[in-house]
Design a protein around this motif. Structure first.
Motif, PDB file in Angstrom:
ATOM      1  N   GLU A 109      48.813  36.677  50.782  1.00 21.04           N
ATOM      2  CA  GLU A 109      48.561  35.678  51.812  1.00 21.04           C
ATOM      3  C   GLU A 109      47.858  36.311  53.011  1.00 21.04           C
ATOM      4  OE1 GLU A 109      52.003  33.243  52.421  1.00 21.04           O
ATOM      5  OE2 GLU A 109      51.212  32.615  54.379  1.00 21.04           O
ATOM      6  N   GLU A 110      48.345  37.495  53.389  1.00 17.96           N
ATOM      7  CA  GLU A 110      47.750  38.166  54.546  1.00 17.96           C
ATOM      8  C   GLU A 110      46.288  38.525  54.321  1.00 17.96           C
ATOM      9  OE1 GLU A 110      51.946  40.093  56.084  1.00 17.96           O
ATOM     10  OE2 GLU A 110      50.326  41.451  55.470  1.00 17.96           O
ATOM     11  N   LEU A 111      45.939  38.762  53.070  1.00 11.91           N
ATOM     12  CA  LEU A 111      44.537  39.072  52.771  1.00 11.91           C
ATOM     13  C   LEU A 111      43.768  37.822  52.328  1.00 11.91           C
ATOM     14  CD1 LEU A 111      44.959  42.539  51.084  1.00 11.91           C
ATOM     15  CD2 LEU A 111      43.353  42.069  52.929  1.00 11.91           C
ATOM     16  N   GLN A 112      44.376  36.668  52.543  1.00 14.83           N
ATOM     17  CA  GLN A 112      43.777  35.384  52.168  1.00 14.83           C
ATOM     18  C   GLN A 112      43.386  35.356  50.694  1.00 14.83           C
ATOM     19  OE1 GLN A 112      40.679  34.747  55.066  1.00 14.83           O
ATOM     20  NE2 GLN A 112      42.098  35.046  56.740  1.00 14.83           N
ATOM     21  N   LEU A 113      44.313  35.827  49.872  1.00 18.20           N
ATOM     22  CA  LEU A 113      44.023  35.889  48.439  1.00 18.20           C
ATOM     23  C   LEU A 113      45.042  35.122  47.604  1.00 18.20           C
ATOM     24  CD1 LEU A 113      43.007  39.655  48.164  1.00 18.20           C
ATOM     25  CD2 LEU A 113      41.497  37.704  47.853  1.00 18.20           C
ATOM     26  N   THR A 114      45.790  34.232  48.233  1.00 15.57           N
ATOM     27  CA  THR A 114      46.815  33.511  47.466  1.00 15.57           C
ATOM     28  C   THR A 114      46.227  32.754  46.273  1.00 15.57           C
ATOM     29  OG1 THR A 114      48.184  33.403  49.431  1.00 15.57           O
ATOM     30  CG2 THR A 114      48.754  31.902  47.645  1.00 15.57           C
ATOM     31  N   PRO A 115      45.141  31.992  46.471  1.00 13.35           N
ATOM     32  CA  PRO A 115      44.614  31.272  45.294  1.00 13.35           C
ATOM     33  C   PRO A 115      44.075  32.209  44.220  1.00 13.35           C
ATOM     34  CG  PRO A 115      43.339  30.729  47.285  1.00 13.35           C
ATOM     35  CD  PRO A 115      44.375  31.711  47.687  1.00 13.35           C
ATOM     36  N   HIS A 116      43.695  33.406  44.634  1.00 10.90           N
ATOM     37  CA  HIS A 116      43.098  34.344  43.676  1.00 10.90           C
ATOM     38  C   HIS A 116      44.112  34.942  42.713  1.00 10.90           C
ATOM     39  CE1 HIS A 116      40.426  33.923  47.055  1.00 10.90           C
ATOM     40  NE2 HIS A 116      39.429  34.334  46.296  1.00 10.90           N
ATOM     41  N   LEU A 117      45.398  34.839  43.056  1.00 14.85           N
ATOM     42  CA  LEU A 117      46.420  35.407  42.177  1.00 14.85           C
ATOM     43  C   LEU A 117      46.355  34.773  40.790  1.00 14.85           C
ATOM     44  CD1 LEU A 117      49.475  35.514  44.622  1.00 14.85           C
ATOM     45  CD2 LEU A 117      48.087  37.443  43.842  1.00 14.85           C
ATOM     46  N   GLN A 118      45.945  33.515  40.745  1.00 15.69           N
ATOM     47  CA  GLN A 118      45.878  32.798  39.468  1.00 15.69           C
ATOM     48  C   GLN A 118      44.525  32.991  38.778  1.00 15.69           C
ATOM     49  OE1 GLN A 118      48.466  31.464  38.046  1.00 15.69           O
ATOM     50  NE2 GLN A 118      49.568  32.217  39.851  1.00 15.69           N
ATOM     51  N   ARG A 119      43.635  33.720  39.418  1.00 19.03           N
ATOM     52  CA  ARG A 119      42.295  33.856  38.839  1.00 19.03           C
ATOM     53  C   ARG A 119      42.156  35.148  38.050  1.00 19.03           C
ATOM     54  NH1 ARG A 119      38.021  32.338  43.413  1.00 19.03           N
ATOM     55  NH2 ARG A 119      36.627  33.147  41.801  1.00 19.03           N
ATOM     56  N   GLU A 120      41.126  35.168  37.189  1.00 16.16           N
ATOM     57  CA  GLU A 120      40.889  36.360  36.368  1.00 16.16           C
ATOM     58  C   GLU A 120      40.321  37.471  37.250  1.00 16.16           C
ATOM     59  OE1 GLU A 120      38.703  35.300  32.705  1.00 16.16           O
ATOM     60  OE2 GLU A 120      39.142  33.243  33.255  1.00 16.16           O
ATOM     61  N   LEU A 121      40.735  38.677  36.948  1.00 14.74           N
ATOM     62  CA  LEU A 121      40.445  39.811  37.806  1.00 14.74           C
ATOM     63  C   LEU A 121      38.944  40.006  38.057  1.00 14.74           C
ATOM     64  CD1 LEU A 121      42.057  42.008  39.266  1.00 14.74           C
ATOM     65  CD2 LEU A 121      41.556  43.503  37.345  1.00 14.74           C
ATOM     66  N   HIS A 122      38.550  39.832  39.302  1.00 14.35           N
ATOM     67  CA  HIS A 122      37.179  40.048  39.770  1.00 14.35           C
ATOM     68  C   HIS A 122      36.153  39.110  39.148  1.00 14.35           C
ATOM     69  CE1 HIS A 122      38.362  43.327  42.245  1.00 14.35           C
ATOM     70  NE2 HIS A 122      38.751  44.092  41.243  1.00 14.35           N
ATOM     71  N   PRO A 165      34.342  47.499  40.928  1.00 19.47           N
ATOM     72  CA  PRO A 165      35.365  47.371  39.885  1.00 19.47           C
ATOM     73  C   PRO A 165      34.889  46.451  38.759  1.00 19.47           C
ATOM     74  CG  PRO A 165      35.955  46.066  41.799  1.00 19.47           C
ATOM     75  CD  PRO A 165      34.736  46.842  42.174  1.00 19.47           C
ATOM     76  N   PRO A 166      35.407  46.662  37.553  1.00 21.94           N
ATOM     77  CA  PRO A 166      34.986  45.806  36.441  1.00 21.94           C
ATOM     78  C   PRO A 166      35.667  44.438  36.480  1.00 21.94           C
ATOM     79  CG  PRO A 166      36.641  47.359  35.687  1.00 21.94           C
ATOM     80  CD  PRO A 166      36.371  47.689  37.133  1.00 21.94           C
ATOM     81  N   ILE A 167      35.016  43.474  35.882  1.00 24.40           N
ATOM     82  CA  ILE A 167      35.639  42.170  35.652  1.00 24.40           C
ATOM     83  C   ILE A 167      36.512  42.319  34.417  1.00 24.40           C
ATOM     84  CG2 ILE A 167      35.125  39.835  34.785  1.00 24.40           C
ATOM     85  CD1 ILE A 167      32.466  40.070  36.421  1.00 24.40           C
ATOM     86  N   ILE A 168      37.726  41.832  34.471  1.00 24.11           N
ATOM     87  CA  ILE A 168      38.537  41.844  33.247  1.00 24.11           C
ATOM     88  C   ILE A 168      38.915  40.405  32.924  1.00 24.11           C
ATOM     89  CG2 ILE A 168      40.498  42.852  32.027  1.00 24.11           C
ATOM     90  CD1 ILE A 168      40.440  45.186  33.856  1.00 24.11           C
ATOM     91  N   ARG A 169      38.244  39.862  31.928  1.00 25.34           N
ATOM     92  CA  ARG A 169      38.427  38.449  31.599  1.00 25.34           C
ATOM     93  C   ARG A 169      39.839  38.180  31.108  1.00 25.34           C
ATOM     94  NH1 ARG A 169      34.297  34.866  31.192  1.00 25.34           N
ATOM     95  NH2 ARG A 169      36.082  33.554  31.563  1.00 25.34           N
ATOM     96  N   GLY A 170      40.371  37.070  31.579  1.00 28.56           N
ATOM     97  CA  GLY A 170      41.664  36.615  31.091  1.00 28.56           C
ATOM     98  C   GLY A 170      42.860  37.306  31.730  1.00 28.56           C
ATOM     99  N   VAL A 171      42.627  38.386  32.445  1.00 25.97           N
ATOM    100  CA  VAL A 171      43.747  39.086  33.090  1.00 25.97           C
ATOM    101  C   VAL A 171      43.852  38.589  34.530  1.00 25.97           C
ATOM    102  CG1 VAL A 171      44.658  41.298  33.853  1.00 25.97           C
ATOM    103  CG2 VAL A 171      43.535  41.112  31.629  1.00 25.97           C
ATOM    104  N   LYS A 172      44.955  37.901  34.800  1.00 21.93           N
ATOM    105  CA  LYS A 172      45.105  37.333  36.133  1.00 21.93           C
ATOM    106  C   LYS A 172      45.486  38.409  37.133  1.00 21.93           C
ATOM    107  CE  LYS A 172      46.453  32.739  34.704  1.00 21.93           C
ATOM    108  NZ  LYS A 172      47.645  31.940  34.443  1.00 21.93           N
ATOM    109  N   LEU A 173      44.919  38.288  38.335  1.00 21.82           N
ATOM    110  CA  LEU A 173      45.241  39.230  39.400  1.00 21.82           C
ATOM    111  C   LEU A 173      46.750  39.305  39.604  1.00 21.82           C
ATOM    112  CD1 LEU A 173      44.610  41.025  41.845  1.00 21.82           C
ATOM    113  CD2 LEU A 173      44.245  38.944  43.183  1.00 21.82           C
ATOM    114  N   GLY A 174      47.405  38.142  39.650  1.00 19.17           N
ATOM    115  CA  GLY A 174      48.847  38.111  39.882  1.00 19.17           C
ATOM    116  C   GLY A 174      49.619  38.890  38.831  1.00 19.17           C
TER     117      GLY A 174
END
Ligand SMILES: Nc1ncnc2c1ncn2[C@@H]1O[C@H](COP(=O)(O)OP(=O)(O)O)[C@@H](O)[C@H]1O
Ligand SMILES: [Mg+2]
Lengths: 359, 252
Positions: free
Chosen positions: B117-130, B90-99
């Motif tokens: 949470e189940e996929l251990q991705l809670t902190p990633h919700l605030q991060r830029e996509l990929h 998948p592409p990186i999309i800068r500035g677009v948060k996963l959440g």
């Protein structure tokens, strides 16, 4: 305050109720409507009063910006000088933002002189909104802002501009950044504006930091000539000049200049540009090293929206327009280091609202 | 219900005039998982992209979903009908948060929080996509997005490649749950077409059928475990001759 005024001012970060503000300043045309400190250790006065109150104020005026600049002259020739005097006393760390608004309600050229003085070990965050009444399309805004940051201080200055299609904006700014001090300068301008031209200057002393971020959306006939200049005068000082720029039929020139003078200094200038429709972006980095022990770099990328990113989002069920605006607002919403969350959120919000309105 | 969930009928796909896929035929009934094997560059990802309707592919033949001809539908419409894809790269999309993206896909916020949470991705919700995600994180995020979409047909492009065993376990269990593998066949309504290079996924999902793609053609189909066993032993080198023949010989 009339509803339409408060709406317009709110868009550029002014809260009429002054919730969670350390101070509030409002200037309409050439009149000061409000100049209010809500915090101990913070003084907020019209500059004309500050000149009377403190002898040293007048002596400082235009010692950082160039008096030869015709726009500087034009402001100085406006008597009485009008603008904000912001003064933080030693050791006061003020986390709540101070709001300052310059509001144009007549089809004239507003002329402003602002001074910010930070005593040692103080901290302040300023959000400045400059805007124009919704019924006007034409006007001018000439402003000088000079910053004195004594040692160990921290100042963030976030400027949100929302002008009209025929407004000409010429700000001049310069900062003297003391030892171990941090100066964060942010500029957000997303609406059509005839012309904006500015390149604030930072003189950085030992261990000091100057950090400039610009977020620009040049629509229609907009012409932005923006940037920043940093002189790394003190050992181990550093500067970053970052720009995120979109042009949609507009013209943007981004200048980033860093001069490495003292040993152990670091400077970086970076421009990311996105072209939609017609328009142009010119990125002009300028690095000057006057000593071998300085590390200077620049980076620039200019391109169009990536089809692969749009496709990816469409495959997740977003229609093409939604996908585009999501990517565009993402592109503009750079994380700004050292900026309080409140101000980062305000910037993100401004981007989102403006894009939603525009699309 | 005789209509298969997905029917690919004589599909040929070209990119810039160059033919990549030739006369592909396959049918995936509701509730079944099918596996697509094949060497690198054989056209597996292209097939998934064509089913998803990504632009840039010239398509001949027909694709039916729930009996509807979707051959010329834009991807967002296919997604809304119930097709979802987990991309290989998948592409990186800068500035677009996963959440933020998850919220646009699925407005049930508590649901998203829990799934993340189940996929251990809670902190990633605030991060830029990929952006700056590890291989395993990228794959988990793709699965999370799919779970948020809740599609009827899952197109999974190497969901376990570059992922450590622990995370494969996590991903595969989530997929098993999403595909309702704990339910009886007649009660399952989600289907999947999965590309795998490692075969690990076979240990978690009861797959009904496997295909081997070579040089843009489906060379054979059959029981996925048998196919995988053979590939593991002899690789794809003999596919030109026909893997299936060997499988059948082995059986006899
Ligand atoms: N966008 C593209 N442009 C040109 N050729 C492509 C493109 N995408 C894929 N191909 C070619 O199509 C063939 C199949 O690729 P792909 O479907 O990615 O294979 P696989 O997933 O089986 O490894 C390869 O030869 C690849 O180079
Ligand atoms: Mg592939």
């Amino acid at each position: 305050m009339k509803k339409e005024d408060s709406e317009q001012l709110t868009r550029v970060g002014y809260d009429p109720d002054k919730h969670d503000r350390s101070g509030s300043f409002l200037m309409e045309n050439q009149s000061i409507i409000e100049s209010l400190s809500l915090y101990e250790g913070l003084e907020l006065l019209p500059i004309s009063e500050a000149i009377k109150k403190y002898k040293w104020v007048e002596k400082k005026i235009c010692t950082l910006v160039s008096r030869d600049d015709p726009y500087v002259k034009a402001v100085l020739n406006t008597q009485p000088l009008q603008g904000a005097f912001i003064y933080v006393r030693q050791g006061y760390k003020i986390r709540l933002p101070l709001q300052a608004c310059m509001y144009l309600k007549l089809q004239t050229a507003q002329r402003v002189y602002n001074m910010v003085v930070m005593e040692p070990n103080s901290e302040l965050h300023i959000i400045t909104g400059c805007t124009i009444a919704s019924y006007l399309i034409k006007g001018g805004h000439l402003a000088i802002t000079e910053f004195w940051l004594d040692d160990g201080t921290r100042l963030s200055y976030t400027m949100i501009h929302e002008w009209a299609p025929e407004v000409v904006v010429i700000p001049r700014a310069a900062a003297s950044i003391g030892r171990n001090s941090v100066f964060i300068n942010n500029y957000v301008a997303l609406t059509t504006t005839r012309k904006v031209q500015m390149a604030p200057i930072a003189y950085v002393a030992e261990n000091g930091t100057a950090q400039f971020s610009s977020i620009i959306y040049a629509r229609d006939h907009s012409h932005f000539d923006i940037g920043a200049r940093a002189f790394l005068n003190g050992a181990n000082s550093n500067a970053q000049i970052l720009s995120r720029v979109i042009t949609e039929d507009g013209t943007v020139i981004v200048r980033g200049e860093v001069v490495g003078i003292a040993p152990g200094t670091r400077g970086h200038t970076e421009c990311n540009g996105l072209i939609l429709g017609k328009g142009s972006i010119r990125a002009i980095p300028m690095l000057e090293a006057k000593i071998d022990d300085t590390e200077l770099s620049h980076e620039a990328s200019i391109g169009k929206l990536k089809e692969e990113e749009i496709t990816y989002l469409r495959a997740r069920g977003l229609d093409e327009d939604t996908a585009r605006s999501l990517i565009i607002s993402g592109f503009l919403s750079a994380r700004i280091e050292n900026l309080p969350t409140y101000l980062q959120n305000k910037i993100d919000q401004t981007i989102e609202l403006t894009l939603r309105k525009g699309l | 219900m005789n209509v298969p969930l997905l029917k690919v009928d004589n599909l040929s796909v070209s990119i810039d005039g160059k033919q990549i896929l030739k006369d592909i035929n396959l049918e995936i009934p509701q509730g079944e998982v099918h596996i697509l094997f094949g060497p690198n560059g054989s056209g597996k990802s292209t097939l998934l992209h064509a089913i998803m309707g990504l632009p840039g592919y010239e398509v001949r033949g027909k694709i039916y979903f729930h009996g509807t001809d979707i051959t010329h539908m834009p991807p967002e419409q296919r997604a809304r009908l119930g097709i979802g894809i987990a991309f290989q790269r998948p592409p990186i999309i800068r500035g677009v948060k996963l959440g933020k993206l998850l919220e646009l896909i699925n407005s049930n916020k508590p649901d998203i929080q829990r799934m993340a949470e189940e996929l251990q991705l809670t902190p990633h919700l605030q991060r830029e996509l990929h952006y700056g995600f590890s291989g395993g994180e990228t794959k988990r995020v793709e699965i999370l997005l799919l779970i948020a979409q809740k599609p009827d047909l899952l197109l999974l492009d190497e969901p376990e490649s570059g992922v450590d065993l622990e995370n494969i376990d996590l991903i595969a269990n989530k997929l098993r749950h999403l595909l309702e593998k704990e339910k009886r066949i007649s009660e399952r309504h989600r289907s999947a077409l999965i590309i795998t290079h490692t075969g690990y996924i076979l240990n978690y999902l009861n797959a009904a059928k496997g295909y081997v793609m070579v040089d843009g053609r489906i060379k054979c189909s059959g029981p996925p475990r048998d196919i995988w066993e053979t590939i593991r032993k002899v690789g794809y080198s003999l596919c030109e001759e026909c893997l299936l023949q060997r499988i059948n010989e082995k059986r006899r």
